[in-house]
Scaffold this active site. Structure first.
Site, PDB file in Angstrom:
ATOM      1  CG  ASP A  20       5.404   2.141  -1.197  1.00 36.45           C
ATOM      2  OD1 ASP A  20       5.848   3.134  -0.592  1.00 36.45           O
ATOM      3  OD2 ASP A  20       4.789   2.239  -2.270  1.00 36.45           O
ATOM      4  CE  LYS A 106       5.214   5.414  -2.916  1.00 35.74           C
ATOM      5  NZ  LYS A 106       4.100   4.657  -3.489  1.00 35.74           N
ATOM      6  CB  CYS A 145       6.688   1.721  -5.225  1.00 31.82           C
ATOM      7  SG  CYS A 145       4.973   2.193  -5.596  1.00 31.82           S
TER       8      CYS A 145
HETATM    9  C1  VGL Z   1       2.727  -0.219  -5.591  1.00 33.64           C
HETATM   10  C2  VGL Z   1       1.172  -0.945  -7.127  1.00 33.64           C
HETATM   11  C3  VGL Z   1       0.290   0.024  -6.704  1.00 33.64           C
HETATM   12  C4  VGL Z   1       4.081  -0.382  -4.966  1.00 33.64           C
HETATM   13  C5  VGL Z   1       1.851   0.745  -5.168  1.00 33.64           C
HETATM   14  O1  VGL Z   1       4.283   0.061  -3.820  1.00 33.64           O
HETATM   15  O2  VGL Z   1       4.983  -0.968  -5.636  1.00 33.64           O
HETATM   16  N1  VGL Z   1       2.393  -1.062  -6.579  1.00 33.64           N
HETATM   17  N2  VGL Z   1       0.645   0.866  -5.738  1.00 33.64           N
END
Ligand code: VGL
Ligand code: ZN
Length: 202
Positions: A20, A106, A145
């Site tokens: 991410d 995802k 994540c």
């Molecule tokens: C994430 C909060 C919401 C991440 C993703 O990638 O850590 N954190 N969505």
């Protein structure tokens, strides 16, 4: 006297998993991770190591619909972020995503969230099909994540090396990043840095 840290040598069954590293998680983004941009140059070093050896590279990305359940308007905890196809969902500027890398999206449906790159994706199957046994995992955010991806990787039976110099935490509560690190280590992940790989070039 300090013992020198044991060096790790890349093995054919090693894969790199970049979690991410998207614009919305960088400073100025919709769900900014403090110093999130600092992971980019470090990850690029790991990426080049794996790319040069033609080893598997996976990039996960948060890829939400506009009405995703994790968004505050829908009763969730987060501001809208990483809406599929938006500028904020794009990989961080400067992140080197080689053409052969596999991208796993995802949390792509409105009704379910997925912090882990394994959740609702074919990541485990893909890694097994490519004979991967050990995963080098870094990215954003340490306390969401990255944490859940590392936990699932260990549950799936992979060995995990946590790229300590290539992760940053959201820290909704102070200390969340450190607690996440402890929990990953307790679960069996081994923290490493580029220096541990012993392959640094100046
Ligand atoms: C994430 C909060 C919401 C991440 C993703 O990638 O850590 N954190 N969505
Ligand atoms: Zn999200």
């Amino acid at each position: 006297m300090n013992q020198p840290a044991p060096t790790i040598t890349l093995q054919p069954a090693d894969a790199l998993v970049v979690v991410d590293v998207q614009c919305d998680f960088l400073p100025g983004g919709a769900l900014a991770v403090p110093q999130g941009d600092r992971v980019v140059p470090v990850l690029n070093r790991y990426i080049r190591l794996f790319h040069d050896r033609q080893q598997p590279l996976v990039f996960t990305r948060d890829w939400h619909p506009a009405d995703h359940c994790s968004f505050r308007d829908q009763g969730g905890p987060w501001p809208p972020h990483c809406i599929a196809g938006s500028a904020g969902a794009a990989f961080a500027p400067g992140l080197e995503v080689p053409a052969e890398a596999v991208v796993m999206s995802k949390a792509t449906t409105s009704g379910a969230d997925a912090y882990s790159g394994f959740q609702g994706t074919t990541l485990a199957e893909w890694l097994r099909r490519h004979d991967c046994q050990r995963l080098f995992i870094g990215g954003l955010a340490t306390d969401y994540c990255v944490l859940e991806t590392v936990r699932d990787a260990l549950r799936e039976g992979f060995a995990v090396l946590l790229l300590e110099d290539a992760v940053r935490a959201v820290e909704v509560q102070a200390g969340d990043g450190l607690r996440a690190r402890q929990s990953m280590v307790e679960a069996g992940a081994r923290p490493i840095t580029l220096a541990t790989l012993g392959q640094e070039t100046p």
